[in-house]
Design a protein around this motif. Sequence first.
Motif, PDB file in Angstrom:
ATOM      1  N   GLY A   1      81.501  15.113 -64.075  1.00  0.00           N
ATOM      2  CA  GLY A   1      81.221  15.372 -65.489  1.00  0.00           C
ATOM      3  C   GLY A   1      80.048  16.323 -65.671  1.00  0.00           C
ATOM      4  N   SER A   2      79.527  16.855 -64.586  1.00  0.00           N
ATOM      5  CA  SER A   2      78.390  17.779 -64.676  1.00  0.00           C
ATOM      6  C   SER A   2      78.904  19.210 -64.637  1.00  0.00           C
ATOM      7  CB  SER A   2      77.446  17.554 -63.491  1.00  0.00           C
ATOM      8  OG  SER A   2      77.976  18.188 -62.332  1.00  0.00           O
ATOM      9  N   SER A   3      77.993  20.159 -64.788  1.00  0.00           N
ATOM     10  CA  SER A   3      78.449  21.546 -64.720  1.00  0.00           C
ATOM     11  C   SER A   3      78.350  22.107 -63.307  1.00  0.00           C
ATOM     12  CB  SER A   3      77.689  22.413 -65.728  1.00  0.00           C
ATOM     13  OG  SER A   3      76.323  22.101 -65.689  1.00  0.00           O
TER      14      SER A   3
ATOM     15  N   PHE B   1      80.796  31.468 -54.473  1.00  0.00           N
ATOM     16  CA  PHE B   1      79.887  32.497 -53.992  1.00  0.00           C
ATOM     17  C   PHE B   1      78.554  31.859 -53.602  1.00  0.00           C
ATOM     18  CE2 PHE B   1      82.855  34.309 -56.998  1.00  0.00           C
ATOM     19  CZ  PHE B   1      83.364  35.370 -56.274  1.00  0.00           C
TER      20      PHE B   1
ATOM     21  N   PHE C   1      81.734  18.881 -73.502  1.00  0.00           N
ATOM     22  CA  PHE C   1      83.053  19.099 -72.916  1.00  0.00           C
ATOM     23  C   PHE C   1      83.924  19.972 -73.821  1.00  0.00           C
ATOM     24  CE2 PHE C   1      81.490  15.452 -70.671  1.00  0.00           C
ATOM     25  CZ  PHE C   1      82.048  15.544 -69.409  1.00  0.00           C
TER      26      PHE C   1
ATOM     27  N   LYS D   1      83.936  20.146 -68.394  1.00  0.00           N
ATOM     28  CA  LYS D   1      82.555  20.355 -68.810  1.00  0.00           C
ATOM     29  C   LYS D   1      82.392  21.822 -69.194  1.00  0.00           C
ATOM     30  CE  LYS D   1      78.242  18.843 -68.989  1.00  0.00           C
ATOM     31  NZ  LYS D   1      77.826  17.658 -69.735  1.00  0.00           N
TER      32      LYS D   1
ATOM     33  N   GLU E   1      80.611  22.073 -61.173  1.00  0.00           N
ATOM     34  CA  GLU E   1      81.936  22.557 -60.755  1.00  0.00           C
ATOM     35  C   GLU E   1      82.311  22.073 -59.362  1.00  0.00           C
ATOM     36  OE1 GLU E   1      82.402  26.764 -61.420  1.00  0.00           O
ATOM     37  OE2 GLU E   1      81.587  26.576 -63.445  1.00  0.00           O
TER      38      GLU E   1
ATOM     39  N   ASP F   1      82.022  33.113 -66.614  1.00  0.00           N
ATOM     40  CA  ASP F   1      81.358  31.881 -67.047  1.00  0.00           C
ATOM     41  C   ASP F   1      81.038  31.019 -65.840  1.00  0.00           C
ATOM     42  OD1 ASP F   1      83.791  30.846 -66.324  1.00  0.00           O
ATOM     43  OD2 ASP F   1      84.358  30.172 -68.316  1.00  0.00           O
ATOM     44  N   GLY F   2      80.052  30.149 -66.002  1.00  0.00           N
ATOM     45  CA  GLY F   2      79.636  29.272 -64.913  1.00  0.00           C
ATOM     46  C   GLY F   2      78.132  29.127 -64.895  1.00  0.00           C
ATOM     47  N   PRO F   3      77.601  28.695 -63.757  1.00  0.00           N
ATOM     48  CA  PRO F   3      76.147  28.583 -63.644  1.00  0.00           C
ATOM     49  C   PRO F   3      75.523  29.977 -63.720  1.00  0.00           C
ATOM     50  CG  PRO F   3      77.275  27.600 -61.747  1.00  0.00           C
ATOM     51  CD  PRO F   3      78.305  28.308 -62.543  1.00  0.00           C
ATOM     52  N   PRO F   4      74.317  30.090 -64.290  1.00  0.00           N
ATOM     53  CA  PRO F   4      73.687  31.403 -64.466  1.00  0.00           C
ATOM     54  C   PRO F   4      73.645  32.217 -63.172  1.00  0.00           C
ATOM     55  CG  PRO F   4      72.336  29.670 -65.450  1.00  0.00           C
ATOM     56  CD  PRO F   4      73.488  28.984 -64.804  1.00  0.00           C
ATOM     57  N   ALA F   5      73.343  31.568 -62.059  1.00  0.00           N
ATOM     58  CA  ALA F   5      73.230  32.305 -60.797  1.00  0.00           C
ATOM     59  C   ALA F   5      74.548  32.983 -60.449  1.00  0.00           C
ATOM     60  CB  ALA F   5      72.817  31.358 -59.673  1.00  0.00           C
ATOM     61  N   GLU F   6      75.639  32.264 -60.705  1.00  0.00           N
ATOM     62  CA  GLU F   6      76.952  32.816 -60.389  1.00  0.00           C
ATOM     63  C   GLU F   6      77.299  33.955 -61.343  1.00  0.00           C
ATOM     64  OE1 GLU F   6      80.065  30.019 -59.619  1.00  0.00           O
ATOM     65  OE2 GLU F   6      81.562  31.222 -60.668  1.00  0.00           O
TER      66      GLU F   6
ATOM     67  N   PRO G   1      81.016  25.386 -69.311  1.00  0.00           N
ATOM     68  CA  PRO G   1      80.181  26.132 -68.354  1.00  0.00           C
ATOM     69  C   PRO G   1      78.784  26.324 -68.938  1.00  0.00           C
ATOM     70  CG  PRO G   1      82.230  27.303 -68.846  1.00  0.00           C
ATOM     71  CD  PRO G   1      82.158  26.141 -69.781  1.00  0.00           C
ATOM     72  N   GLU G   2      77.788  26.390 -68.056  1.00  0.00           N
ATOM     73  CA  GLU G   2      76.412  26.509 -68.542  1.00  0.00           C
ATOM     74  C   GLU G   2      76.180  27.793 -69.315  1.00  0.00           C
ATOM     75  OE1 GLU G   2      72.991  25.655 -65.961  1.00  0.00           O
ATOM     76  OE2 GLU G   2      74.386  24.472 -64.776  1.00  0.00           O
TER      77      GLU G   2
ATOM     78  N   PRO H   1      75.305  32.406 -53.922  1.00  0.00           N
ATOM     79  CA  PRO H   1      74.223  32.125 -54.892  1.00  0.00           C
ATOM     80  C   PRO H   1      74.615  30.992 -55.843  1.00  0.00           C
ATOM     81  CG  PRO H   1      74.893  34.454 -54.974  1.00  0.00           C
ATOM     82  CD  PRO H   1      75.847  33.775 -54.067  1.00  0.00           C
ATOM     83  N   SER H   2      75.885  30.925 -56.148  1.00  0.00           N
ATOM     84  CA  SER H   2      76.374  29.887 -57.057  1.00  0.00           C
ATOM     85  C   SER H   2      76.308  28.519 -56.387  1.00  0.00           C
ATOM     86  CB  SER H   2      77.801  30.226 -57.473  1.00  0.00           C
ATOM     87  OG  SER H   2      78.374  29.150 -58.145  1.00  0.00           O
TER      88      SER H   2
ATOM     89  N   TYR I   1      72.798  27.141 -56.207  1.00  0.00           N
ATOM     90  CA  TYR I   1      72.354  26.632 -57.513  1.00  0.00           C
ATOM     91  C   TYR I   1      72.992  25.274 -57.825  1.00  0.00           C
ATOM     92  CZ  TYR I   1      71.872  26.405 -62.603  1.00  0.00           C
ATOM     93  OH  TYR I   1      71.613  25.996 -63.882  1.00  0.00           O
ATOM     94  N   ARG I   2      74.290  25.198 -57.593  1.00  0.00           N
ATOM     95  CA  ARG I   2      74.998  23.959 -57.951  1.00  0.00           C
ATOM     96  C   ARG I   2      74.613  22.799 -57.035  1.00  0.00           C
ATOM     97  NH1 ARG I   2      80.907  25.166 -57.672  1.00  0.00           N
ATOM     98  NH2 ARG I   2      80.436  27.108 -56.618  1.00  0.00           N
TER      99      ARG I   2
END
Lengths: 402, 498
Positions: free
Chosen positions: A208-210, A245, B141, B228, A212, B295-300, B230-231, A247-248, A251-252
């Motif tokens: 349930g978190s971002s 990737f 969500f 969820k 992924e 879209d996704g985490p900022p780093a990505e 995306p950030e 860097p992603s 972070y995750r």
Amino acid sequence: MTDFTPTTPEEVLSVVQWAAAEQAPLEVVGQGSKRGIGRPAQTEHTLSLSRLSGVTLYEPAELVLTARAGTPIAEIEKLLADYNQQLDFEPLDYGPLHGQAAGAGTIGGVLAANLSGPRRLKAGAARDHILGINAVSGRGEAFKAGGRVVKNVTGYDVSKAMAGSWGTLAVCTDVTFKVLPVAETETTLAIRGLLDDQAAAAMALAMGSSAEVSSAAHVPEGVAISVVGGALGSDAATLLRLEGFPPSIAYRLNLLQDMLKNAGELQVLLGDKSKAVWRDLRDCIPFADGTHKPVWRVSMQPSEAHRMTLDLRQNVPASAFYDWQGGLVWLRMEHGEPEAERVRALVRAHGGGHATLVRANAAVRAAVPVFAPQPPALRALAERLKASFDPHNILNPGRMAG
Amino acid sequence: MTGLVMPKADEKTMARRAEIVAAMRAIVPGEGVVETVNEMRAFETDALTAYRQLPLVVVLPETVDQVARILRYCNENGVRVVPRGSGTSLSGGSLPLADAVLLVMSRFNRILEIDFPNRVVVAQPGVTNLGITTAVEQDGFYYAPDPSSQIACSIGGNVAENSGGVHCLKYGLTANNVLGLEMVLVNGDVVRLGGKHLDSEGYDLLGLMTGSEGLLGVVTEVTVRILKKPETARAVLIGFPTSEQGGQCVADIIGAGIIPGGMEMMDRPAIKAAEDFVQVGYPLDVEALLIVELDGPPAEVDHLIAEVERIAQANGSTTCRISGSDAERLSFWAGRKAAFPAVGRISPDYLCMDGTIPRKELPRVLAGMRELSEKHGLRVANVFHAGDGNLHPLILYDANNPGELAAAEEFGADILRLCVKVGGVLTGEHGVGVEKRDLMPEMFTEADLDQQMRIKCAFDPNHLLNPGKVFPQLRRCAELGRMHVHQGKMPFPDIPRF
Ligand SMILES: Cc1cc2nc3c(=O)[nH]c(=O)nc-3n(C[C@H](O)[C@H](O)[C@H](O)COP(=O)(O)OP(=O)(O)OC[C@H]3O[C@@H](n4cnc5c(N)ncnc54)[C@H](O)[C@@H]3O)c2cc1C
């Protein structure tokens, strides 16, 4: 007793036409790698697609591949790997669980059994990646459905109807799948020592978190030691897979570590080690023990899975591990009895789903419904659908009998 | 298609109208039955407005039991039924028939359950697509498939059409996001397919129902998975001097292993119409405009934006703007999202086509469309879901000019034939409905269509659900079921056996 091994779609058509005219039932197989699943066949004749083989179209830039249904899955996976692509749904390999070598099976079988793997959570199963088929119905008629593009709503999605039909509706001669690039890297975060209910909570939190998370599994103590030849050690392991990737992922991973820092001891599995773990879980290696002890594959709502096994263990000895955040339960019945009614009643009581007996000896499979029996109205509809493709019931008769 | 022939209205049913209305009233009380011509006008068309037809009667049930009783009554009395959600179909899927009950599901408008631990929402079919996201967005969500009509279209309609949207490139179509259904068969049987778990048991009826255009059963409950949010999301706006370069850029992005959250393209006429309408600063000197959203985490996202920019430049982009704020990102989208109304401003009427092609064929198909545009004497503007090759050519015409609708339809049909010819399909997401019904033989042989109709027969043996849609010619189920036995000697000495 005849084994037909056609090498062209036209030959498949003439075999089925003959069988339809004679009303002669056929066992339809690829390489027969999944023969141990379903009610044992009692047909005089076999239609084997193992020589109807070869990739007929592969356009990496278009992310699409077409192959004859009997093409070995190993050949396809190798070809895709050469272009850094893959079948994103990670089809599992039932070989080891059935005491056979790994790596057998055909692409047609992948569709017929609607295979998938740990990435099912995010990426779907064979049903979600099939784009089109050519097939011969049990009426002895060749037809096609779908196409070679992803966005397509022209007519019913008959290709999807082949997924999970175990060769009982039509004999596919060609299948077209969507393919996808391989993720650049993968990393797995393992939380050690959790009990099943704690693991369920941790997996729900992570999913349930971002972050992924693309796969989430829990291997309890006692089962963990059978993953990758003991590489995980014996403590329970709750596994969260990150792909993408670099860097992603960095972070995750950080995000997850932060979120779960109080959940238990954390361990990071990089690259190949991560891959090896997920491959073992995909193929149910922990229960690939060379025995015939019954193994169930249960699909149910994730949050209820550990409660279902807890209830089951009140009465019978069973080992379990969980994939798909808990939504997939692999159960090995340690006393050798399938306990079909008990297992299915518990799944029903815990919010529904279905249990498939994926390993059992032939005598058990002849006596116990391997696939979940359906309520009357649904069953009647399924029978009408079967008759619309195969009115004389000549294709794998009885294989899916519930 | 102006020659569109619908199944002949059944005189006997028409003559029994009063009796049928009374039967409906006995099942659905009060305002749930609409029968005056004036009130029924609201339902006489869907979003394919070139076609209009008043139904026999409109019924708006509220419970599954009512739906089951309506269908059972209609089945027993040989009365046709057209299911309808919000009526936004672009292919005439919910176009009424003169002798059919129009079964409108809009009062099934409640969210039944939100389950965060399992990340699913259970909704009644009349809930709007956006309504699902709205119900869960406070908790971070959303429901991923996002047709442009999402504020209006119903989730039941989405299932029936297997609808797509910008996000579907990365997150899948309706079919990949629906886990369970409850539906009522024409004989009144209520069945459940799937649930909160993955992969329904037995045959994949869930897969068959998705995209079945109201011909197989009436959906009364839908279980979807939610994701969820995306950030972050950022977009890149890229202009190219030629559509070939735009097409190659799309191929290279995907070739680099990047699956963007959305990747949309517009051609020059569409860019101009959109810019005139919303003034968001689209470059007007380019042949192709690409919007790529990551879209996704900022780093990505940062990492991928740089990659996309590099790929765009390598393909000769003349404009490449990266959104610096969410407001700017939305402004990039504003023009694309307003493309339909923008085209509506420059032309009294337009037809929206929906073919899909293998991406690499884009330049050839665009060139073909330019030729066809001259041949038919009508303008065309193009927007496409570039990532998956789904084209939406908008054909501009004026219905007040005699013959122009017919010309526009011929033009549209020619475009779709071209799509099929290059390996594509007639419809990517809008459905066959009545619009593309008569083109089905371009893609399918008689044997292909017969097998599809046999599936129909397994669900609805008397062709009572939504007849006249999808299939160019309805054949009786008894006839379809007949076997033509190929006289059988044991086959082929030439086939290997052992
Ligand atoms: C401006 C605009 C933009 C659009 N953008 C997109 C887009 O981006 N992507 C896209 O895919 N589509 C798009 N559409 C098309 C349309 O919105 C979709 O097809 C949508 O899913 C239809 O939903 P609805 O509730 O309006 O269904 P309706 O139009 O009412 O019905 C559509 C079909 O579904 C059947 N049906 C409806 N409800 C049920 C039910 N409960 N059970 C069984 N059958 C049922 C009907 O019989 C009919 O065949 C757009 C339409 C418009 C007008």
